[in-house]
Write an enzyme that holds these catalytic residues in place. Structure first.
Site, PDB file in Angstrom:
ATOM      1  N   ARG A 105      12.211  -1.865  10.078  1.00 52.31           N
ATOM      2  CA  ARG A 105      11.032  -1.542  10.880  1.00 52.31           C
ATOM      3  C   ARG A 105      10.890  -2.549  12.003  1.00 52.31           C
ATOM      4  O   ARG A 105      10.885  -3.747  11.786  1.00 52.31           O
ATOM      5  CB  ARG A 105       9.786  -1.516   9.989  1.00 52.31           C
ATOM      6  N   LYS A 155       0.827  -1.218   0.000  1.00 45.19           N
ATOM      7  CA  LYS A 155       0.000   0.000   0.000  1.00 45.19           C
ATOM      8  C   LYS A 155       0.860   1.266   0.000  1.00 45.19           C
ATOM      9  O   LYS A 155       0.555   2.211  -0.703  1.00 45.19           O
ATOM     10  CB  LYS A 155      -0.923   0.045   1.235  1.00 45.19           C
ATOM     11  N   ARG A 175      -0.055  -9.093  13.293  1.00 50.68           N
ATOM     12  CA  ARG A 175      -0.645  -8.072  12.425  1.00 50.68           C
ATOM     13  C   ARG A 175      -1.584  -8.690  11.386  1.00 50.68           C
ATOM     14  O   ARG A 175      -2.623  -8.118  11.048  1.00 50.68           O
ATOM     15  CB  ARG A 175       0.455  -7.260  11.735  1.00 50.68           C
ATOM     16  N   ARG A 205      -9.219   1.267  10.318  1.00 49.52           N
ATOM     17  CA  ARG A 205      -8.827  -0.121  10.486  1.00 49.52           C
ATOM     18  C   ARG A 205      -9.847  -0.896  11.306  1.00 49.52           C
ATOM     19  O   ARG A 205      -9.687  -2.097  11.511  1.00 49.52           O
ATOM     20  CB  ARG A 205      -7.496  -0.170  11.218  1.00 49.52           C
ATOM     21  N   ARG A 214      11.359  -6.489   3.729  1.00 46.97           N
ATOM     22  CA  ARG A 214      11.329  -5.074   4.102  1.00 46.97           C
ATOM     23  C   ARG A 214      12.065  -4.843   5.423  1.00 46.97           C
ATOM     24  O   ARG A 214      12.721  -3.823   5.619  1.00 46.97           O
ATOM     25  CB  ARG A 214       9.864  -4.639   4.247  1.00 46.97           C
TER      26      ARG A 214
HETATM   27  P1  ADP Z   1       1.157  -2.354   8.164  1.00 45.91           P
HETATM   28  O1  ADP Z   1      -0.196  -2.174   7.579  1.00 45.91           O
HETATM   29  O2  ADP Z   1       2.181  -2.728   7.138  1.00 45.91           O
HETATM   30  O3  ADP Z   1       1.197  -3.228   9.381  1.00 45.91           O
HETATM   31  P2  ADP Z   1       1.112   0.412   9.163  1.00 45.91           P
HETATM   32  O4  ADP Z   1       2.265   1.342   9.066  1.00 45.91           O
HETATM   33  O5  ADP Z   1      -0.141   0.759   8.448  1.00 45.91           O
HETATM   34  O6  ADP Z   1       1.694  -0.962   8.675  1.00 45.91           O
HETATM   35  O7  ADP Z   1       0.746   0.166  10.697  1.00 45.91           O
HETATM   36  C1  ADP Z   1       1.706  -0.215  11.659  1.00 45.91           C
HETATM   37  C2  ADP Z   1       1.050  -0.359  13.031  1.00 45.91           C
HETATM   38  O8  ADP Z   1       0.495   0.892  13.441  1.00 45.91           O
HETATM   39  C3  ADP Z   1      -0.114  -1.340  13.111  1.00 45.91           C
HETATM   40  O9  ADP Z   1       0.330  -2.667  13.335  1.00 45.91           O
HETATM   41  C4  ADP Z   1      -0.896  -0.783  14.316  1.00 45.91           C
HETATM   42  O10 ADP Z   1      -0.279  -1.158  15.529  1.00 45.91           O
HETATM   43  C5  ADP Z   1      -0.719   0.717  14.178  1.00 45.91           C
HETATM   44  N1  ADP Z   1      -1.830   1.365  13.426  1.00 45.91           N
HETATM   45  C6  ADP Z   1      -1.708   1.973  12.209  1.00 45.91           C
HETATM   46  N2  ADP Z   1      -2.883   2.496  11.806  1.00 45.91           N
HETATM   47  C7  ADP Z   1      -3.768   2.216  12.787  1.00 45.91           C
HETATM   48  C8  ADP Z   1      -5.153   2.480  12.963  1.00 45.91           C
HETATM   49  N3  ADP Z   1      -5.873   3.122  12.027  1.00 45.91           N
HETATM   50  N4  ADP Z   1      -5.748   2.032  14.100  1.00 45.91           N
HETATM   51  C9  ADP Z   1      -5.041   1.396  15.047  1.00 45.91           C
HETATM   52  N5  ADP Z   1      -3.736   1.106  14.948  1.00 45.91           N
HETATM   53  C10 ADP Z   1      -3.096   1.503  13.833  1.00 45.91           C
END
Ligand code: ADP
Length: 196
Positions: free
Chosen positions: A133, A13, A144, A88, A127
């Site tokens: 990360r 994404k 996740r 989410r 990655r």
């Molecule tokens: P990915 O989708 O690759 O896991 P993101 O950078 O989108 O990576 O998210 C990393 C972490 O940030 C998630 O595992 C979660 O802990 C937190 N997070 C991100 N966006 C949200 C959200 N909208 N609501 C709750 N937690 C979030």
């Protein structure tokens, strides 16, 4: 345009979002990036947020909504946003809808980027070597993915019900995926959105 970008972690994404914002001239709002910044800023909330990120669990809705709605106040976001990693949960989606409704706006399209699980794991582990990360390790990746299936995947039905979802096959090259996304967006643009 107001766009929600859905898809499991590791689907690509972020890469596609960066190309899309350039194409559309709208800002990108990645809650993952925003929350990682909260951790770096060492505020009262940093430790709490860091614990959720490190476990691959969602940060509580209330905290996420507070941060996101504050960011959306900025005039930069008046003409549209590409939401990446947000909403989410159904609660976040409902609150976003209410916020947009208050401004006489609504989500125009939801992109659902689909990638097989074995490929997601492969991409996240690769990655982790490149970007370092914290949350790209085996245990957190598993958590996740589970969180995505349990809490975020139901959003596909939530938005599908309104006919907003475009399903994108993310198992192709980055260029092919992007071309597909561009076509789907163009198809849904109103004439005034297309002019910007
Ligand atoms: P990915 O989708 O690759 O896991 P993101 O950078 O989108 O990576 O998210 C990393 C972490 O940030 C998630 O595992 C979660 O802990 C937190 N997070 C991100 N966006 C949200 C959200 N909208 N609501 C709750 N937690 C979030």
């Amino acid at each position: 345009m107001w766009i929600v970008f859905l898809g499991p972690p590791g689907a690509g994404k972020g890469t596609q979002a960066n190309r899309l914002i350039e194409f559309l001239g709208i800002p990108h709002l990645s809650t993952g990036e925003v929350l990682r910044q909260v951790v770096r800023d060492q505020t009262a909330e940093s430790q709490l947020v860091a614990n959720f990120l490190d476990q691959g669990l969602l940060v509580p809705d209330e905290l996420v909504m507070k941060v996101v709605l504050e960011i959306l106040q900025s005039p930069k976001y008046e003409r549209g946003v590409l939401f990446d990693g947000f909403p989410r949960t159904i609660v976040q989606a409902e609150q976003l809808d209410a916020f947009l409704r208050g401004m006489g706006k609504r989500i125009d399209v939801v992109l659902n980027l689909e990638v097989e699980e074995s490929e997601l794991i492969r991409r996240m582990l690769s990655r982790s070597k490149k970007e370092g990360r914290h949350d790209d390790n085996h245990a957190t990746i598993r958590s996740r993915l589970r969180v995505f299936h349990d809490q975020t995947a139901p959003l596909i039905d939530y938005y599908d019900w309104n006919g907003l979802v475009e399903h994108i096959d993310g198992m192709r090259s980055s260029d092919e995926v992007f071309a597909d996304i561009q076509n789907r967006i163009i198809k849904r643009q109103t004439p005034s959105q297309a002019m910007h």
